[in-house]
Motif scaffolding. Structure first.
Motif, PDB file in Angstrom:
ATOM      1  N   LEU A 266     -60.978  14.699  26.215  1.00  0.00           N
ATOM      2  CA  LEU A 266     -59.853  13.767  26.127  1.00  0.00           C
ATOM      3  C   LEU A 266     -58.859  14.224  25.063  1.00  0.00           C
ATOM      4  O   LEU A 266     -57.641  14.199  25.291  1.00  0.00           O
ATOM      5  CB  LEU A 266     -60.357  12.349  25.818  1.00  0.00           C
ATOM      6  N   GLU A 267     -59.371  14.666  23.919  1.00  0.00           N
ATOM      7  CA  GLU A 267     -58.495  15.168  22.850  1.00  0.00           C
ATOM      8  C   GLU A 267     -57.695  16.373  23.326  1.00  0.00           C
ATOM      9  O   GLU A 267     -56.491  16.471  23.066  1.00  0.00           O
ATOM     10  CB  GLU A 267     -59.322  15.525  21.610  1.00  0.00           C
ATOM     11  N   GLU A 268     -58.357  17.294  24.031  1.00  0.00           N
ATOM     12  CA  GLU A 268     -57.680  18.491  24.547  1.00  0.00           C
ATOM     13  C   GLU A 268     -56.553  18.138  25.514  1.00  0.00           C
ATOM     14  O   GLU A 268     -55.598  18.895  25.658  1.00  0.00           O
ATOM     15  CB  GLU A 268     -58.681  19.408  25.248  1.00  0.00           C
ATOM     16  N   HIS A 269     -56.682  16.993  26.170  1.00  0.00           N
ATOM     17  CA  HIS A 269     -55.673  16.567  27.139  1.00  0.00           C
ATOM     18  C   HIS A 269     -54.658  15.600  26.534  1.00  0.00           C
ATOM     19  O   HIS A 269     -53.934  14.912  27.264  1.00  0.00           O
ATOM     20  CB  HIS A 269     -56.353  15.964  28.374  1.00  0.00           C
ATOM     21  N   GLY A 270     -54.611  15.555  25.204  1.00  0.00           N
ATOM     22  CA  GLY A 270     -53.553  14.821  24.532  1.00  0.00           C
ATOM     23  C   GLY A 270     -53.778  13.340  24.318  1.00  0.00           C
ATOM     24  O   GLY A 270     -52.827  12.611  24.004  1.00  0.00           O
ATOM     25  N   PHE A 271     -54.998  12.868  24.463  1.00  0.00           N
ATOM     26  CA  PHE A 271     -55.275  11.459  24.204  1.00  0.00           C
ATOM     27  C   PHE A 271     -55.240  11.207  22.695  1.00  0.00           C
ATOM     28  O   PHE A 271     -55.765  12.004  21.914  1.00  0.00           O
ATOM     29  CB  PHE A 271     -56.653  11.066  24.736  1.00  0.00           C
ATOM     30  N   ALA A 272     -54.626  10.113  22.303  1.00  0.00           N
ATOM     31  CA  ALA A 272     -54.571   9.728  20.894  1.00  0.00           C
ATOM     32  C   ALA A 272     -55.979   9.377  20.403  1.00  0.00           C
ATOM     33  O   ALA A 272     -56.825   8.914  21.190  1.00  0.00           O
ATOM     34  CB  ALA A 272     -53.647   8.520  20.722  1.00  0.00           C
ATOM     35  N   ASP A 273     -56.222   9.585  19.117  1.00  0.00           N
ATOM     36  CA  ASP A 273     -57.548   9.340  18.539  1.00  0.00           C
ATOM     37  C   ASP A 273     -58.070   7.939  18.842  1.00  0.00           C
ATOM     38  O   ASP A 273     -59.232   7.772  19.211  1.00  0.00           O
ATOM     39  CB  ASP A 273     -57.531   9.554  17.019  1.00  0.00           C
ATOM     40  N   GLU A 274     -57.214   6.930  18.692  1.00  0.00           N
ATOM     41  CA  GLU A 274     -57.669   5.555  18.925  1.00  0.00           C
ATOM     42  C   GLU A 274     -57.998   5.321  20.397  1.00  0.00           C
ATOM     43  O   GLU A 274     -58.889   4.529  20.728  1.00  0.00           O
ATOM     44  CB  GLU A 274     -56.658   4.521  18.412  1.00  0.00           C
ATOM     45  N   ASP A 275     -57.309   6.031  21.289  1.00  0.00           N
ATOM     46  CA  ASP A 275     -57.600   5.895  22.716  1.00  0.00           C
ATOM     47  C   ASP A 275     -58.898   6.613  23.077  1.00  0.00           C
ATOM     48  O   ASP A 275     -59.690   6.116  23.884  1.00  0.00           O
ATOM     49  CB  ASP A 275     -56.434   6.422  23.551  1.00  0.00           C
TER      50      ASP A 275
END
Length: 119
Positions: free
Chosen positions: A93-102
């Motif tokens: 998810l992080e690699e795909h640009g999701f914000a930390d809180e998301d």
């Protein structure tokens, strides 16, 4: 106006499908998790997992507790497997640009289903 779901925020099924494909690229290389998928039709698995991840993001697809329990009951998934899945999901998810809180929100939704998936 209703609040936007994470599913909507991150582009719906097309984006979630790309996330799931990346997720499996990593999982299939895992010595612990990869063997679970040796005899699996991966196109069907990606479709189901896309719907599952979409549901974690508040999307239209959903699986009942009973469905999740039944789908995983024969797999002997242990806590360490679930933990690895959770780490890989978060990283993907992080690699795909999701914000930390998301990412945290999605991982909490995943964690909420641990008892349905772990043997």
């Amino acid at each position: 106006m209703s609040e936007q779901t994470l599913f909507e925020k991150y582009g719906g099924f097309s984006k979630i499908s790309r996330v799931v494909l990346s997720f499996y690229d990593t999982l299939l290389d895992s010595d612990d998790i990869g063997p679970f998928f040796d005899e699996v039709d991966m196109s069907r698995m990606v479709d189901h997992q896309t719907k599952f991840v979409a549901s974690l993001l508040g999307g239209p697809a959903s699986y009942t507790d009973n469905q999740l329990r039944q789908l995983h009951s024969h797999l002997a998934i242990e806590d360490n497997h679930f933990d690895e899945l959770k780490v890989v999901l978060g990283e993907t998810l992080e690699e795909h640009g999701f914000a930390d809180e998301d990412v945290s929100a999605v991982l909490q939704e995943f964690e909420n289903r641990r008892t349905l998936i772990v043997d």
